[in-house]
Design a protein around this motif. Structure first.
Motif, PDB file in Angstrom:
ATOM      1  N   THR A   1      -3.741   7.536  10.555  1.00  0.00           N
ATOM      2  CA  THR A   1      -3.335   7.703   9.161  1.00  0.00           C
ATOM      3  C   THR A   1      -4.268   6.931   8.229  1.00  0.00           C
ATOM      4  O   THR A   1      -4.904   5.958   8.621  1.00  0.00           O
ATOM      5  N   TYR A   2      -4.291   7.388   6.978  1.00  0.00           N
ATOM      6  CA  TYR A   2      -5.084   6.733   5.939  1.00  0.00           C
ATOM      7  C   TYR A   2      -4.162   6.206   4.842  1.00  0.00           C
ATOM      8  O   TYR A   2      -3.189   6.870   4.455  1.00  0.00           O
ATOM      9  N   SER A   3      -4.484   5.004   4.338  1.00  0.00           N
ATOM     10  CA  SER A   3      -3.676   4.370   3.294  1.00  0.00           C
ATOM     11  C   SER A   3      -4.554   3.904   2.149  1.00  0.00           C
ATOM     12  O   SER A   3      -5.762   3.700   2.304  1.00  0.00           O
ATOM     13  N   TRP A   4      -3.917   3.719   1.003  1.00  0.00           N
ATOM     14  CA  TRP A   4      -4.535   3.008  -0.110  1.00  0.00           C
ATOM     15  C   TRP A   4      -3.950   1.603  -0.147  1.00  0.00           C
ATOM     16  O   TRP A   4      -2.725   1.428  -0.269  1.00  0.00           O
ATOM     17  N   ILE A   5      -4.804   0.593  -0.023  1.00  0.00           N
ATOM     18  CA  ILE A   5      -4.390  -0.801  -0.107  1.00  0.00           C
ATOM     19  C   ILE A   5      -4.751  -1.307  -1.499  1.00  0.00           C
ATOM     20  O   ILE A   5      -5.918  -1.265  -1.898  1.00  0.00           O
TER      21      ILE A   5
ATOM     22  N   PRO B   1       6.486   0.113 -10.281  1.00  0.00           N
ATOM     23  CA  PRO B   1       6.880  -0.109 -11.668  1.00  0.00           C
ATOM     24  C   PRO B   1       6.843   1.189 -12.471  1.00  0.00           C
ATOM     25  O   PRO B   1       6.218   2.163 -12.045  1.00  0.00           O
ATOM     26  N   PRO B   2       7.566   1.204 -13.613  1.00  0.00           N
ATOM     27  CA  PRO B   2       8.182   0.021 -14.205  1.00  0.00           C
ATOM     28  C   PRO B   2       9.566  -0.345 -13.685  1.00  0.00           C
ATOM     29  O   PRO B   2       9.993  -1.484 -13.816  1.00  0.00           O
ATOM     30  N   SER B   3      10.264   0.617 -13.097  1.00  0.00           N
ATOM     31  CA  SER B   3      11.662   0.327 -12.764  1.00  0.00           C
ATOM     32  C   SER B   3      12.084   0.897 -11.421  1.00  0.00           C
ATOM     33  O   SER B   3      13.192   1.380 -11.256  1.00  0.00           O
ATOM     34  N   GLY B   4      11.188   0.845 -10.443  1.00  0.00           N
ATOM     35  CA  GLY B   4      11.550   1.320  -9.110  1.00  0.00           C
ATOM     36  C   GLY B   4      11.441   2.820  -8.955  1.00  0.00           C
ATOM     37  O   GLY B   4      12.413   3.485  -8.570  1.00  0.00           O
ATOM     38  N   GLU B   5      10.247   3.371  -9.231  1.00  0.00           N
ATOM     39  CA  GLU B   5      10.060   4.819  -9.141  1.00  0.00           C
ATOM     40  C   GLU B   5      10.098   5.296  -7.685  1.00  0.00           C
ATOM     41  O   GLU B   5       9.863   4.527  -6.752  1.00  0.00           O
ATOM     42  N   ALA B   6      10.404   6.575  -7.503  1.00  0.00           N
ATOM     43  CA  ALA B   6      10.458   7.162  -6.168  1.00  0.00           C
ATOM     44  C   ALA B   6       9.048   7.273  -5.579  1.00  0.00           C
ATOM     45  O   ALA B   6       8.059   7.419  -6.295  1.00  0.00           O
ATOM     46  N   GLY B   7       8.956   7.212  -4.242  1.00  0.00           N
ATOM     47  CA  GLY B   7       7.661   7.322  -3.566  1.00  0.00           C
ATOM     48  C   GLY B   7       7.683   6.592  -2.239  1.00  0.00           C
ATOM     49  O   GLY B   7       8.703   6.013  -1.849  1.00  0.00           O
ATOM     50  N   ASN B   8       6.572   6.631  -1.531  1.00  0.00           N
ATOM     51  CA  ASN B   8       6.453   5.984  -0.217  1.00  0.00           C
ATOM     52  C   ASN B   8       5.614   4.714  -0.346  1.00  0.00           C
ATOM     53  O   ASN B   8       4.484   4.765  -0.835  1.00  0.00           O
ATOM     54  N   LEU B   9       6.159   3.615   0.120  1.00  0.00           N
ATOM     55  CA  LEU B   9       5.514   2.305  -0.012  1.00  0.00           C
ATOM     56  C   LEU B   9       5.614   1.557   1.304  1.00  0.00           C
ATOM     57  O   LEU B   9       6.627   1.649   2.013  1.00  0.00           O
ATOM     58  N   PHE B  10       4.554   0.812   1.641  1.00  0.00           N
ATOM     59  CA  PHE B  10       4.671  -0.115   2.761  1.00  0.00           C
ATOM     60  C   PHE B  10       4.234  -1.500   2.311  1.00  0.00           C
ATOM     61  O   PHE B  10       3.455  -1.656   1.365  1.00  0.00           O
TER      62      PHE B  10
ATOM     63  N   GLY C   1       0.813  -1.200   0.000  1.00  0.00           N
ATOM     64  CA  GLY C   1       0.000   0.000   0.000  1.00  0.00           C
ATOM     65  C   GLY C   1       0.850   1.256   0.000  1.00  0.00           C
ATOM     66  O   GLY C   1       2.087   1.192   0.100  1.00  0.00           O
ATOM     67  N   VAL C   2       0.175   2.392  -0.086  1.00  0.00           N
ATOM     68  CA  VAL C   2       0.845   3.697  -0.069  1.00  0.00           C
ATOM     69  C   VAL C   2       0.020   4.653   0.784  1.00  0.00           C
ATOM     70  O   VAL C   2      -1.170   4.421   1.014  1.00  0.00           O
ATOM     71  N   PRO C   3       0.629   5.725   1.272  1.00  0.00           N
ATOM     72  CA  PRO C   3      -0.153   6.730   2.003  1.00  0.00           C
ATOM     73  C   PRO C   3      -1.236   7.331   1.105  1.00  0.00           C
ATOM     74  O   PRO C   3      -1.025   7.531  -0.100  1.00  0.00           O
ATOM     75  N   LYS C   4      -2.385   7.615   1.676  1.00  0.00           N
ATOM     76  CA  LYS C   4      -3.480   8.232   0.917  1.00  0.00           C
ATOM     77  C   LYS C   4      -3.195   9.730   0.805  1.00  0.00           C
ATOM     78  O   LYS C   4      -3.755  10.559   1.521  1.00  0.00           O
ATOM     79  N   ILE C   5      -2.300  10.040  -0.115  1.00  0.00           N
ATOM     80  CA  ILE C   5      -1.873  11.414  -0.376  1.00  0.00           C
ATOM     81  C   ILE C   5      -1.931  11.623  -1.888  1.00  0.00           C
ATOM     82  O   ILE C   5      -1.510  10.747  -2.656  1.00  0.00           O
TER      83      ILE C   5
END
Length: 224
Positions: A133-137, A158-167, A77-81
């Motif tokens: 906190t809120y997330s997108w699953i 994807p496709p090749s490891g883009e920047a961002g916050n992931l859990f 998932g990622v933060p809901k931002i």
């Protein structure tokens, strides 16, 4: 009176840990590649790892020893931002007995195969009350391990490891040790920052306020 005050504080912390969805995974390993993969113990226990990819071509590697027939449950998932709304995590399970893998954006050990799981459709919104906190699953997936041995969980955008916050969360059994409870509160500021938030969760401000009032009454009781 003072004992009631202490009991209240301890009960508040205990209830907070109970309502936390996953025990946080804390490691000194970076998880940036296979040689620095973050170890997971007891994959059946509900656990979560937060990772900030501050540049492209970034991957999160986790590893565990699996047994043939064992179930592996995972949930990315990622933060809901808004700035993360177009990032859809992918998870690749690497290990023995899995199908031959092609076109992965990273290399895997010789003799191992892989299963790739991509995000499709509309994500589910998840609220976590302890961190407020809120997330997108994006999906929940369970696989059965085909052989015993060393496995890897690789998470990325994807496709090749883009920047961002992931859990990435693993396991379904909610079980917390005293150390897990300590870890939750130790890394709470980092978790909040992961979601672009500052300050304490709302419930903690309420507990502190009530505790402060209780402390004032306790001091007054002692000094009278």
């Amino acid at each position: 009176m003072k004992y009631k005050f202490l009991v209240f504080l301890l009960a508040s912390l205990a209830m907070a840990s109970i309502t936390f969805a996953h025990a946080p995974i804390v490691s000194t390993m970076s998880g940036s590649d296979i040689s620095n993969a973050i170890p997971i113990n007891h994959i059946e226990i509900s656990q979560v790892l937060y990772k900030v990819f501050d540049h492209d071509n970034s991957f999160l590697w986790m590893t565990f020893e699996g047994t043939k027939g064992q179930s592996l449950y995972f949930q990315p998932g990622v933060p809901k931002i808004d700035k993360f709304k177009d990032l859809k995590p992918e998870v690749v399970i690497v290990g023995p007995g899995l199908p031959k893998a092609n076109d992965l954006p990273f290399e895997i050990p010789s003799g191992m195969g892989a299963l790739a799981f991509t995000s499709t459709g509309t994500p589910t919104v998840f609220y976590e009350p302890v961190t407020d906190t809120y997330s997108w699953i994006y999906f929940n997936q369970t696989i059965t391990l085909p052989e015993s041995g060393r496995y890897y969980i690789v998470s990325f955008f994807p496709p090749s490891g883009e920047a961002g916050n992931l859990f990435i969360a693993v396991g379904k059994i909610e079980q917390f040790s005293p150390q897990d409870i300590i870890n939750v509160f130790n890394i709470l500021p980092q978790i909040r920052a992961f979601y672009g938030l500052t300050g304490l969760p709302g419930w903690m401000n309420a507990v502190i306020g009530i505790s402060a009032v209780g402390l004032i009454f306790l001091i007054a009781f002692i000094l009278r």
